[in-house]
Scaffold this active site. Structure first.
Site, PDB file in Angstrom:
ATOM      1  N   CYS A   8       0.806  -1.226   0.000  1.00  0.00           N
ATOM      2  CA  CYS A   8       0.000   0.000   0.000  1.00  0.00           C
ATOM      3  C   CYS A   8       0.835   1.270   0.000  1.00  0.00           C
ATOM      4  O   CYS A   8       0.301   2.367  -0.204  1.00  0.00           O
ATOM      5  CB  CYS A   8      -0.938  -0.005   1.197  1.00  0.00           C
ATOM      6  SG  CYS A   8      -2.075  -1.404   1.208  1.00  0.00           S
TER       7      CYS A   8
ATOM      8  N   HIS B 290      -8.968   3.703  -2.242  1.00  0.00           N
ATOM      9  CA  HIS B 290      -7.620   3.177  -2.004  1.00  0.00           C
ATOM     10  C   HIS B 290      -7.157   2.243  -3.127  1.00  0.00           C
ATOM     11  O   HIS B 290      -7.025   1.046  -2.919  1.00  0.00           O
ATOM     12  CB  HIS B 290      -7.597   2.464  -0.653  1.00  0.00           C
ATOM     13  CG  HIS B 290      -6.265   1.963  -0.216  1.00  0.00           C
ATOM     14  ND1 HIS B 290      -5.072   2.520  -0.635  1.00  0.00           N
ATOM     15  CD2 HIS B 290      -5.925   0.928   0.616  1.00  0.00           C
ATOM     16  CE1 HIS B 290      -4.074   1.871  -0.077  1.00  0.00           C
ATOM     17  NE2 HIS B 290      -4.567   0.899   0.681  1.00  0.00           N
TER      18      HIS B 290
END
Length: 395
Positions: A81, A344
């Site tokens: 991430c 995201h």
């Protein structure tokens, strides 16, 4: 040599499979916007670090070719991430080191619907690159039939509640704030406003985290043009934002020594990265006006408040409840809506954070503008692990 962000761009973040596009379409849109924002053409770009997690090998080239076929080096990056901020960090290093005067950092993701698996490839638990992290969680909390990432952050939330008396309402206040902020962001995947009661009433994903406290899977891209001072002067570029300090850290013994999920999900990494970034910038959290941080789950925003030095250990629930992290408070945290509401897409997230900060420091964030913003902080984290903290300053 100093490095500056001269241009940024991003797509709207979308729910997977709702828009007919491919990752190269996203890259063309975001990268083209960043180049136009900087006022340069792709022919002036010398190198292109590209971040993504789910696309195939050399997807970076396929994406960058949409911007031009100039033969420049393209790097394919994957740091879970924290991939987008890793691309930005490489761009900064190339410019600061004097090897390049103009670098395009690009990040994108085309994702599948549904929760992430045990690793970014959705593979099985045993071979996941974060098996050690989940193993620590399982030893203390067991392993349930729920999304693994929600489990490990949910476990961290329960530990924080047990240690410090943090309440479910305080966790929900994070999500309510970020959903409220995203109402003014045209790039956000979600723009609906919810209050704390709405957040608490939404479906439980893994106790105590409800659906509205969890970041969604998303499609999207973001980009930043990073240049040297001499390049900016030569081209007469305006609207520059200095990368004043930046640091990346990975897991240390501290991450695993306690057996606590608070440590396993990255609070020690974030704390160390913040300390290094502050030192390099000659700034502290007291100098920061606006923050874009990695709220993959509501608990991680609270953990990050503590890691960044915004409050002491265990005080983050009261901090968000006090209004200190929204408009009219000491800082505005996640004016974009954060990961929870903006979305995201893993490879794009870190660069989208910086795009928001650049717009804020230029005074061009529209209805979500933070008054008088001069210094911004971006925090991007990936399990497995990497934490990147970036301080940017208006010129």
């Amino acid at each position: 040599m100093k490095a500056y962000v001269a241009g940024v761009g991003m797509t709207r973040f979308e729910k997977p499979e709702t828009r007919e596009w491919q990752y190269w379409d996203m890259a063309r849109e975001a990268g083209g916007a960043a180049l136009a924002d900087a006022g340069i053409t792709y022919s002036e770009v010398e190198q292109v670090p590209v971040g993504y997690c789910f696309q195939p090998s050399t997807a970076g080239q396929r994406a960058a070719y949409e911007l031009g076929l100039t033969g420049v080096p393209v790097y394919n990056l994957n740091n879970n991430c924290a991939t987008g901020s890793t691309a930005l960090m490489l761009a900064r290093q190339l410019v600061e080191g004097g090897g390049c005067d103009c670098v395009l950092a690009l990040g994108f993701e085309k994702m599948r619907r549904g929760a992430l698996g045990a690793g970014t490839d959705g593979g099985d638990f045993a071979t996941s690159p974060v098996a050690r992290h989940y193993g620590m969680m399982a030893a203390r909390h067991g392993f349930a039939a729920a999304p693994p990432t929600a489990q490990i952050f949910g476990a961290a939330a329960r530990e924080h509640m047990d240690l410090y008396g943090t309440t479910e309402a305080q966790l929900a206040a994070v999500a309510a704030k970020n959903h409220r902020h995203s109402a003014h962001n045209p790039y956000a995947q979600f723009r609906d406003v919810y209050d704390v009661a709405d957040v608490l009433a939404s479906r439980t994903v893994h106790r105590p985290l409800t659906k509205l406290q969890c970041s969604p899977t998303s499609d999207g891209a973001a980009a930043a043009v990073v240049v040297s001072e001499r390049f900016a002067a030569r081209h007469g570029l305006a609207g520059l934002v200095e990368i004043a300090g930046q640091a990346m850290t990975t897991d240390t013994e501290e991450s695993f020594a306690s057996g606590s999920c608070i440590d396993v999900v990255g609070q020690p990494m974030s704390r160390a990265a913040a300390r290094q970034a502050y030192e390099r910038a000659g700034l502290g959290i007291e100098d920061v006006d606006v923050v874009e941080l990695h709220d993959c789950f509501s608990i991680n925003e609270l953990l990050t408040y503590e890691a960044l030095g915004m409050c002491g250990p265990g005080e983050s629930g009261k901090l968000v409840e006090s209004g200190a992290t929204t408009y009219g408070g000491r800082w505005v945290v996640n004016p974009s809506g954060g990961l929870i509401s903006k979305g995201h897409p893993l490879g794009a997230t870190g660069l989208a954070q910086v795009a928001e900060l650049v717009w804020q420091l230029r005074g061009r964030a529209g209805e979500r503008q933070v008054a008088g913003a001069r210094v911004g902080l971006a925090h991007n984290i990936g399990l497995g692990g990497a934490a990147v903290v970036t301080l940017v300053r208006a010129v």
